[in-house]
Design a protein around this motif. Structure first.
Motif, short mmCIF file in Angstrom:
data_model
loop_
_atom_site.label_atom_id
_atom_site.label_comp_id
_atom_site.label_asym_id
_atom_site.label_seq_id
_atom_site.Cartn_x
_atom_site.Cartn_y
_atom_site.Cartn_z
N SER A 60 0.84 -1.21 0.00
CA SER A 60 0.00 0.00 0.00
C SER A 60 0.86 1.25 0.00
CB SER A 60 -0.93 0.02 1.22
OG SER A 60 -1.84 -1.04 1.17
N ASP A 176 -6.03 -1.14 -4.59
CA ASP A 176 -5.46 -1.70 -3.37
C ASP A 176 -6.43 -2.71 -2.77
OD1 ASP A 176 -4.16 -2.31 -1.03
OD2 ASP A 176 -3.71 -0.22 -0.52
N GLU A 177 -6.16 -3.98 -2.98
CA GLU A 177 -7.00 -5.08 -2.51
C GLU A 177 -8.47 -4.87 -2.87
OE1 GLU A 177 -6.09 -6.77 1.25
OE2 GLU A 177 -4.03 -6.02 1.22
MG MG Z 1 -2.01 -2.74 2.27
#
Ligand code: MG
Ligand code: ADP
Length: 246
Positions: A60, A176-177
């Motif tokens: 991240s 991000d995910e």
């Molecule tokens: Mg992360």
């Protein structure tokens, strides 16, 4: 494009993003955490990159720096040959607004606005947006355009978030995910949408995931370990999301 910083000698000709000796340290003294250590990465125009790594490996942090949401402690980041490091706050804001679409694990839709209105929030302030309905068609949500987020499943809400991210025609789609809160089958549909946008619009995509099964969809798989690039692999044949086994 709008200049974002000092012009420098560009890196490899087809790089859209590149980092050199990137480091990020959070905090100081005994509590300092080195989240990124000496990261060199070239991202090519139109590439689909999957970013893997254990929790806490720096994924991240790297994505946020590439997207201009955060600044490195040292090292360089260039977007199309222009430095983000050293750019003014104003230039970084412009970079994010004009060139970067973000998708996060949680969809952050406005509950009181319809699907179409959520996307219009972005197209209203963009320089060269696509029509809202074109963005919704790309994520196969036209039939739900007048529904409210609470009337949609998690996967559908994430597809709205993707439509919102791409409606401004960004050069970069940073995720991000995006499937972190979804079950496998739904997550697969969402990744299929991201893969289609990458191939149809040519949007360079970087997707963080915990799920190594997704890696087969990528042009390259970058694995982070303890803040460093541990490996970069090229899958033998790029799979479509439908071919992935889960
Ligand atoms: Mg992360
Ligand atoms: P990942 O996304 O791979 O799980 P992160 O980039 O979020 O990893 O975090 C990398 C490291 O940096 C972790 O050790 C994390 O605890 C630390 N970290 C991330 N953000 C902060 C912050 N704002 N303050 C202090 N430490 C942080």
């Amino acid at each position: 494009m709008t200049p974002v910083g000092d012009r420098r000698t560009a890196g490899p000709a087809n790089s859209v993003l590149l980092t050199r000796a990137l480091t990020k340290t959070y905090g100081s003294g005994e509590t300092a955490v080195q989240a990124l250590k000496d990261v060199d990465l070239d991202v090519r125009q139109g590439e689909f990159i999957v970013l893997l790594g254990a929790s806490g490996s720096g994924k991240s942090t790297l994505l946020n720096i590439l997207g201009g949401l955060d600044l490195p402690s040292s090292g360089e980041v260039e977007f199309l040959g222009e430095r983000l490091t050293g750019a003014s706050d104003e230039a970084l804001t412009r970079y994010r607004r004009e060139h970067v679409g973000f998708v996060f694990q949680f969809y952050n839709l406005i509950p009181s606005l319809t699907v179409a209105e959520n996307v219009a929030l972005v197209t209203d302030i963009s320089l060269d947006p696509m029509p809202v309905d074109e963005a919704l068609a790309l994520v196969a949500l036209m039939p739900r355009r007048n529904h409210f987020p609470s009337q949609l499943s998690g996967g559908e809400q994430q597809r709205v978030a993707i439509a919102r991210a791409i409606a401004k025609r960004p050069q970069l789609l940073l995720c991000d995910e995006p499937t972190g809160a979804l079950d496998y089958a739904t997550g697969k549909l969402v990744l299929e949408v991201i893969a289609r946008i990458n191939s149809e619009l040519g949007t360079t995509a970087i997707v963080i995931t915990h799920n190594a099964a997704i890696a087969g969809m990528a042009d390259r798989v970058v694995r982070l370990a303890d803040g460093r690039v541990a490996s970069i692999e090229v899958p033998q044949r790029r799979l479509t999301p439908a071919e992935l086994s889960w």
